[in-house]
Design an enzyme around this catalytic site. Structure first.
Site, mmCIF file in Angstrom:
data_model
loop_
_atom_site.group_PDB
_atom_site.id
_atom_site.type_symbol
_atom_site.label_atom_id
_atom_site.label_comp_id
_atom_site.label_asym_id
_atom_site.label_seq_id
_atom_site.Cartn_x
_atom_site.Cartn_y
_atom_site.Cartn_z
ATOM 1 N N LYS A 206 1.119 -1.069 -0.041
ATOM 2 C CA LYS A 206 0.075 -0.081 0.004
ATOM 3 C C LYS A 206 0.997 1.635 0.299
ATOM 4 O O LYS A 206 0.533 2.089 -0.622
ATOM 5 C CB LYS A 206 -0.868 0.513 1.013
ATOM 6 C CG LYS A 206 -1.785 1.177 1.127
ATOM 7 C CD LYS A 206 -2.870 0.997 2.407
ATOM 8 C CE LYS A 206 -3.495 2.527 2.711
ATOM 9 N NZ LYS A 206 -4.497 2.407 3.890
ATOM 10 N N GLU A 212 10.148 -4.762 4.842
ATOM 11 C CA GLU A 212 10.595 -5.977 4.018
ATOM 12 C C GLU A 212 10.829 -6.384 2.480
ATOM 13 O O GLU A 212 11.388 -6.455 2.048
ATOM 14 C CB GLU A 212 9.495 -6.841 4.917
ATOM 15 C CG GLU A 212 9.824 -7.139 6.387
ATOM 16 C CD GLU A 212 9.124 -6.415 7.324
ATOM 17 O OE1 GLU A 212 8.824 -5.056 7.041
ATOM 18 O OE2 GLU A 212 8.955 -6.063 8.501
ATOM 19 N N GLY A 267 -4.850 -2.386 5.353
ATOM 20 C CA GLY A 267 -4.663 -3.104 4.636
ATOM 21 C C GLY A 267 -4.604 -4.118 4.605
ATOM 22 O O GLY A 267 -4.574 -5.164 3.890
ATOM 23 N N ARG A 268 -4.881 -4.214 6.199
ATOM 24 C CA ARG A 268 -5.659 -6.248 6.192
ATOM 25 C C ARG A 268 -6.760 -6.198 5.873
ATOM 26 O O ARG A 268 -8.148 -7.064 6.433
ATOM 27 C CB ARG A 268 -5.956 -5.546 7.662
ATOM 28 C CG ARG A 268 -5.812 -5.437 8.557
ATOM 29 C CD ARG A 268 -5.671 -5.201 10.211
ATOM 30 N NE ARG A 268 -6.645 -3.798 10.699
ATOM 31 C CZ ARG A 268 -5.762 -2.791 10.972
ATOM 32 N NH1 ARG A 268 -4.487 -2.714 10.382
ATOM 33 N NH2 ARG A 268 -6.362 -1.671 11.391
ATOM 34 N N GLU A 353 -4.620 -7.004 15.012
ATOM 35 C CA GLU A 353 -3.824 -5.250 14.332
ATOM 36 C C GLU A 353 -5.553 -4.739 14.958
ATOM 37 O O GLU A 353 -4.774 -3.382 15.013
ATOM 38 C CB GLU A 353 -3.622 -5.604 12.890
ATOM 39 C CG GLU A 353 -2.302 -4.705 12.734
ATOM 40 C CD GLU A 353 -2.246 -4.587 11.503
ATOM 41 O OE1 GLU A 353 -0.476 -4.480 11.458
ATOM 42 O OE2 GLU A 353 -2.543 -4.440 10.441
ATOM 43 N N HIS A 384 -4.226 -32.665 18.515
ATOM 44 C CA HIS A 384 -3.079 -33.296 19.007
ATOM 45 C C HIS A 384 -2.318 -32.284 19.106
ATOM 46 O O HIS A 384 -0.933 -32.122 19.438
ATOM 47 C CB HIS A 384 -2.557 -34.137 17.727
ATOM 48 C CG HIS A 384 -3.467 -35.223 17.438
ATOM 49 N ND1 HIS A 384 -3.204 -35.832 18.027
ATOM 50 C CD2 HIS A 384 -4.782 -35.101 15.949
ATOM 51 C CE1 HIS A 384 -4.841 -37.607 17.200
ATOM 52 N NE2 HIS A 384 -5.447 -36.470 16.376
ATOM 53 N N LYS A 512 9.336 -0.924 14.518
ATOM 54 C CA LYS A 512 9.839 -0.678 12.823
ATOM 55 C C LYS A 512 10.712 0.556 12.813
ATOM 56 O O LYS A 512 12.193 0.306 12.711
ATOM 57 C CB LYS A 512 8.867 -0.009 12.006
ATOM 58 C CG LYS A 512 7.996 -0.693 11.203
ATOM 59 C CD LYS A 512 7.155 -0.488 10.147
ATOM 60 C CE LYS A 512 6.132 -1.085 10.012
ATOM 61 N NZ LYS A 512 4.827 -0.057 8.864
HETATM 62 O O1 F6P Z 1 1.692 -4.373 10.131
HETATM 63 C C1 F6P Z 1 1.616 -2.780 9.512
HETATM 64 C C2 F6P Z 1 1.181 -2.991 8.023
HETATM 65 O O2 F6P Z 1 0.706 -1.448 8.307
HETATM 66 C C3 F6P Z 1 0.240 -3.502 8.033
HETATM 67 O O3 F6P Z 1 -1.014 -2.960 8.869
HETATM 68 C C4 F6P Z 1 0.058 -3.699 6.777
HETATM 69 O O4 F6P Z 1 -0.860 -4.712 6.332
HETATM 70 C C5 F6P Z 1 1.785 -3.653 6.343
HETATM 71 O O5 F6P Z 1 1.771 -3.120 7.475
HETATM 72 C C6 F6P Z 1 2.261 -4.046 4.901
HETATM 73 O O6 F6P Z 1 1.911 -2.418 4.386
HETATM 74 P P1 F6P Z 1 2.467 -2.020 3.077
HETATM 75 O O7 F6P Z 1 0.829 -3.067 1.811
HETATM 76 O O8 F6P Z 1 2.036 -0.399 3.098
HETATM 77 O O9 F6P Z 1 3.483 -2.516 2.705
#
Ligand code: F6P
Length: 547
Positions: A206, A212, A267-268, A353, A384, A512
């Protein structure tokens, strides 16, 4: 007026002692119609059985009164109109617009966003056609066979979970892979499996700033460049999904190869947007449309159904009853369906979240518990592993059992046994095994009176552990869309009842920021002294052991 001051909540508190004294065995013994009275349908294909929760018609009526008093209705209507639910980020929350049929209208800042949504969907469809028909070719003129989604959180969990959940619908000859973690092991393992000539990377973010994702995307770009040896060919292997066109272009992906979404999509809650591109590519666009249709049907159910029959509202109200009145602060989710193995992880982000918040919408610390700890595993594996605690542990953990009458796989004996296990676990949790039953069994096995007295306490299962069973006819794209939207709306209504912002996530920011400085500290060969003694000490050990 806050949750705890609501007259309906105070009435619920007063009912607590009486309701606690009633066992689930007693409730069923006293009401032959309990199952039908507490089972709620969604269309012809899904039934939600709330009868094994610790509640009565009086509790249910009082919970629905609570929802009315707290104006849940206005909040639900707000979910389909211009709103400012995410006031701490200054954003509206309109993911329901992503699954609105063309021709419908959702107004945001004076204009209808549904045509925008369908414009992007048309681009997704056209892109899928290009890839599926073999018109989209890699640098050596070969067709695409592997799609690697690089993203994390909402830009990974939704598409990964759905792609896996609907694996038996994969008919396009396209394999999906997901890379999310900052551990290079994941990228390395995926790159080992795919052929650069036939691989398409989707960089999904987003913000297009998430470390990452950017680290994995840059590494993937290097890998591709090493294989094709020509910068100009890279565009044949990279597309992006984002709200941040500038950053996408800065990375080197042309605007024509970016699929847009909008900041009113959290995002979620984004798998319904172009973030769902891996779903459309692997299952086919028509299946993606069915997924959207199922979610839309659940949206309409939420909007138009009285609270007494409104599934997401009842799920949220039961959370308030279990957490804030009965003090049960965890929730399990147990899909009896191997293809839903990522569903618990998806729900963890969706709910934890969203509702892991300790400050209300007025900026005050809340004085009650909010988001539960969510955990889960597919049945029968969970049985299990941790079900022992569910049956005999010192705390009750309410759980959702999810099952499907028909399997997508031709193993009827497996499926019958699988469903039998699901039904058995819910039954055992609710009704347990009394001392008298255990003693009778041990006596029948030939144990002496003394042996029975010694062993029986360990074998007694008190039962009385609440659960909900979600039974569906089959795991289709439509039903999965409805199921996901059901949990999305449960999460939203919980947030309304707890008076919290379910749509921000400030809690993930500090870690972060700290990581950003620690990266430099780890690279620096000299001793690190800038942190607390534990962090400094661990950095020293890493430096000592790394070479
Ligand atoms: O974990 C924090 C967060 O902002 C989530 O809400 C989101 O889904 C994820 O990081 C990834 O964010 P982006 O889509 O901006 O890379």
């Amino acid at each position: 007026m806050g949750l705890l001051e609501q007259p309906a909540f105070l009435a619920l508190q007063k009912m607590k002692a009486r309701e606690r004294a009633l066992s689930l065995s007693g409730r069923f013994a006293g009401d032959a119609n309990r199952f039908s009275a507490f089972c709620v349908p969604f269309g012809q294909q899904m039934q939600i059985d709330f009868s094994r929760q610790h509640w009565s018609s009086e509790v249910k009526a009082q919970l629905c009164a609570l929802a009315r008093d707290m104006d849940v209705n206005s909040a639900i209507n707000g979910l389909f109109a211009d709103n400012q639910f995410n006031h701490t980020e200054g954003r509206a929350v309109l993911h329901t617009a992503l699954r609105m049929p063309a021709g419908e209208s959702v107004t945001f800042q004076g204009s209808n966003v549904v045509p925008l949504v369908h414009k992007v969907l048309a681009r997704v469809k056209a892109f899928c056609q290009q890839v599926h028909s073999g018109k989209w070719l890699g640098f050596s003129g070969k067709t695409i066979r592997d799609v690697v989604n690089i993203g994390i959180g909402g830009s990974d969990l939704g598409p990964a979970m759905v792609t896996e959940a609907l694996a038996c619908y994969q008919k396009q000859g396209i394999r999906a892979h997901f890379v999310s973690n900052m551990d290079g092991a994941q990228l390395a393992q995926v790159l080992n499996k795919v052929d650069a000539e036939r691989t398409l990377f989707i960089v999904s973010s987003k913000t297009f700033t998430t470390d990452e994702t950017m680290t994995n995307a840059h590494a993937a770009r290097e890998w591709l460049l090493a294989a094709c040896g020509d910068e100009a060919q890279i565009s044949k292997h990279f597309v992006a999904v984002s709200t941040n066109a500038k950053a996408v272009q800065a990375f080197g992906i042309d605007a024509a190869q970016m699929f847009e979404f909008w900041d009113w999509v959290g995002g979620r809650f984004s798998l319904w947007s172009a973030i769902g591109l891996p779903i459309a590519l692997t299952l086919g666009f028509a299946r993606f449309e069915q997924l959207l249709a199922g979610a839309h049907a659940m949206d309409m159910h939420l909007r138009d159904t009285p609270f007494e029959q409104n599934i997401p509202v009842l799920m949220a109200l039961l959370s308030v009853w279990n957490i804030n009145v009965l003090g049960l602060n965890s929730e399990g989710v147990f899909p009896y369906c191997q293809d839903l193995k990522r569903f618990p992880a998806f729900l963890q982000q969706l709910n934890m979240e969203s509702n892991g918040k300790g400050v209300n919408n007025q900026g005050e610390k809340v004085s009650y518990n909010t988001g539960p700890v969510i955990f889960g595993e597919v049945g029968t594996n969970g049985q299990h592993a941790f079900f022992q605690l569910l049956h005999q542990g010192s705390q009750a953990v309410p759980g959702d059992f999810i099952g499907f009458a028909r399997s997508s796989y031709d193993y009827p004996v497996h499926h019958r046994k699988l469903l039998a296990n699901m039904l058995a676990q819910a039954e055992a949790m609710a009704f347990g095994k009394s001392y008298a039953q255990v003693a009778a069994e041990l006596t029948a096995e030939g144990k002496t009176e003394a042996e029975v007295a010694k062993l029986a306490p360990y074998k007694v299962m008190e039962g009385n552990r609440p659960s909900t069973t979600i039974l569906c006819d089959e795991l289709t794209p439509y039903n999965l869309g409805a199921l996901i939207a059901m949990y999305e709306h449960k999460t939203f209504v919980q947030g309304v009842l707890w008076n919290i912002n379910s749509f921000d996530q400030w809690g993930v920011e500090l870690g972060k920021k700290l990581a950003a400085t620690l990266i430099d500290d780890l690279a620096d060969e000299t001793e690190t002294t800038a942190h607390d003694s534990a962090t400094n000490g661990l950095i020293a050990l890493v430096k000592e052991w790394k070479s």
